[in-house]
Design a protein around this motif. Sequence first.
Motif, mmCIF file in Angstrom:
data_model
loop_
_atom_site.group_PDB
_atom_site.id
_atom_site.type_symbol
_atom_site.label_atom_id
_atom_site.label_comp_id
_atom_site.label_asym_id
_atom_site.label_seq_id
_atom_site.Cartn_x
_atom_site.Cartn_y
_atom_site.Cartn_z
ATOM 1 N N ALA A 1 0.826 -1.207 0.000
ATOM 2 C CA ALA A 1 0.000 0.000 0.000
ATOM 3 C C ALA A 1 0.862 1.260 0.000
ATOM 4 O O ALA A 1 0.569 2.226 -0.705
ATOM 5 N N VAL A 2 1.932 1.260 0.786
ATOM 6 C CA VAL A 2 2.825 2.418 0.831
ATOM 7 C C VAL A 2 3.519 2.597 -0.513
ATOM 8 O O VAL A 2 3.675 3.722 -1.008
ATOM 9 N N ALA A 3 3.937 1.492 -1.146
ATOM 10 C CA ALA A 3 4.561 1.584 -2.467
ATOM 11 C C ALA A 3 3.611 2.219 -3.472
ATOM 12 O O ALA A 3 4.017 3.067 -4.285
ATOM 13 N N ASP A 4 2.350 1.836 -3.431
ATOM 14 C CA ASP A 4 1.362 2.408 -4.346
ATOM 15 C C ASP A 4 1.187 3.904 -4.080
ATOM 16 O O ASP A 4 1.118 4.705 -5.019
ATOM 17 N N MET A 5 1.124 4.286 -2.803
ATOM 18 C CA MET A 5 1.002 5.706 -2.464
ATOM 19 C C MET A 5 2.195 6.501 -2.982
ATOM 20 O O MET A 5 2.044 7.593 -3.551
ATOM 21 N N LEU A 6 3.381 5.965 -2.789
ATOM 22 C CA LEU A 6 4.583 6.677 -3.209
ATOM 23 C C LEU A 6 4.637 6.835 -4.726
ATOM 24 O O LEU A 6 5.059 7.881 -5.234
ATOM 25 N N GLN A 7 4.196 5.828 -5.439
ATOM 26 C CA GLN A 7 4.146 5.945 -6.897
ATOM 27 C C GLN A 7 3.215 7.074 -7.307
ATOM 28 O O GLN A 7 3.518 7.839 -8.226
ATOM 29 N N ARG A 8 2.092 7.200 -6.616
ATOM 30 C CA ARG A 8 1.149 8.271 -6.932
ATOM 31 C C ARG A 8 1.646 9.632 -6.454
ATOM 32 O O ARG A 8 1.105 10.667 -6.850
ATOM 33 N N LEU A 9 2.678 9.632 -5.615
ATOM 34 C CA LEU A 9 3.317 10.878 -5.194
ATOM 35 C C LEU A 9 4.524 11.208 -6.064
ATOM 36 O O LEU A 9 5.274 12.139 -5.764
ATOM 37 N N GLY A 10 4.716 10.448 -7.134
ATOM 38 C CA GLY A 10 5.766 10.770 -8.072
ATOM 39 C C GLY A 10 7.081 10.054 -7.858
ATOM 40 O O GLY A 10 8.093 10.418 -8.481
ATOM 41 N N PHE A 11 7.110 9.036 -7.005
ATOM 42 C CA PHE A 11 8.336 8.286 -6.753
ATOM 43 C C PHE A 11 8.489 7.141 -7.741
ATOM 44 O O PHE A 11 7.510 6.507 -8.159
ATOM 45 N N THR A 12 9.732 6.859 -8.100
ATOM 46 C CA THR A 12 10.084 5.589 -8.713
ATOM 47 C C THR A 12 10.347 4.618 -7.572
ATOM 48 O O THR A 12 11.227 4.874 -6.735
ATOM 49 N N VAL A 13 9.600 3.515 -7.509
ATOM 50 C CA VAL A 13 9.588 2.661 -6.319
ATOM 51 C C VAL A 13 10.143 1.277 -6.618
ATOM 52 O O VAL A 13 9.749 0.621 -7.586
ATOM 53 N N ASP A 14 11.071 0.828 -5.770
ATOM 54 C CA ASP A 14 11.501 -0.564 -5.731
ATOM 55 C C ASP A 14 10.783 -1.213 -4.554
ATOM 56 O O ASP A 14 10.918 -0.750 -3.408
ATOM 57 N N LEU A 15 10.031 -2.282 -4.812
ATOM 58 C CA LEU A 15 9.266 -2.969 -3.767
ATOM 59 C C LEU A 15 9.848 -4.359 -3.533
ATOM 60 O O LEU A 15 10.043 -5.124 -4.482
ATOM 61 N N ALA A 16 10.138 -4.676 -2.276
ATOM 62 C CA ALA A 16 10.660 -5.992 -1.907
ATOM 63 C C ALA A 16 9.831 -6.540 -0.751
ATOM 64 O O ALA A 16 9.720 -5.896 0.298
ATOM 65 N N VAL A 17 9.254 -7.718 -0.939
ATOM 66 C CA VAL A 17 8.388 -8.322 0.072
ATOM 67 C C VAL A 17 8.880 -9.732 0.389
ATOM 68 O O VAL A 17 9.123 -10.531 -0.519
ATOM 69 N N ASP A 18 9.038 -10.013 1.683
ATOM 70 C CA ASP A 18 9.403 -11.349 2.165
ATOM 71 C C ASP A 18 10.647 -11.896 1.467
ATOM 72 O O ASP A 18 10.614 -12.926 0.779
ATOM 73 N N ILE A 19 11.760 -11.208 1.668
ATOM 74 C CA ILE A 19 13.010 -11.611 1.033
ATOM 75 C C ILE A 19 14.021 -12.069 2.095
ATOM 76 O O ILE A 19 14.014 -11.586 3.225
ATOM 77 N N PRO A 20 14.919 -12.983 1.731
ATOM 78 C CA PRO A 20 15.959 -13.434 2.656
ATOM 79 C C PRO A 20 17.081 -12.411 2.773
ATOM 80 O O PRO A 20 17.121 -11.421 2.033
ATOM 81 N N LEU A 21 18.012 -12.666 3.672
ATOM 82 C CA LEU A 21 19.065 -11.702 3.973
ATOM 83 C C LEU A 21 19.887 -11.336 2.747
ATOM 84 O O LEU A 21 20.129 -10.150 2.501
#
Length: 230
Positions: free
Chosen positions: A86-106
């Motif tokens: 949800a935050v990634a989507d908000m940031l995209q609508r605020l003009g950000f280029t977004v890298d999203l990472a979910v449930d990743i190992p070290l």
Amino acid sequence: MLPSRAAIFLFLTVLLSVGSLAAQDSSQEGGATRGLMGIKTDVEKITAGDTLTVPAASFKRMALVVGMSAYTSISPLKNTANDARAVADMLQRLGFTVDLAVDIPLVQMQETVTAFARKVETADIALVYYAGHGVEAAGENYLVPIDIKVDKPEKIPEQALSLSSVLYSVERARKLRIVILDSCRNNPFPALAGAAAIKDGKLGGDGLAAPDPARGMLVVYAAEGGKVAL
């Protein structure tokens, strides 16, 4: 975790609207750390159909959003992955280029932060949002990947990502650097509390220690240093 995504959006909208002034002030006075407790609100969550007002985009904006939920050896978290999306989507609508990472190992977490740090060199505004377990060990903050498995506190630095490396990843942004930590919560390793020290004989207690950001950086966290977010 934060009770309202709308609170994050409102906070970022106001902050970015005065981003150049915030960058100037912080570069003169040093970095700042702020809790999110003051902006928590009971307003309804923003849905995909809501209209968001985007402030004028005069700066190049980049963001890294990380959500950790599906932990394998410690307590999993219910909402962090959805919060990150949800935050990634908000940031995209605020003009950000977004890298999203979910449930990743070290290893992937380290590679993601390193790659983002390289991209930030061309950004005016850089932002990192992290939702997941966080822990303080001997005064150092660590963000916890889903594959962590430790039986001694001295192993935490080997299997988690230090907050200092995350702060470093945004340092080269030209105007404004923001790190949002939605991870001030109970120690996810209660069995290790009081065990052998990393440095000073103890694993940190509940919550994260207050970070010491570099000049020109704003660090926002879910509760005061050393306390637990509700």
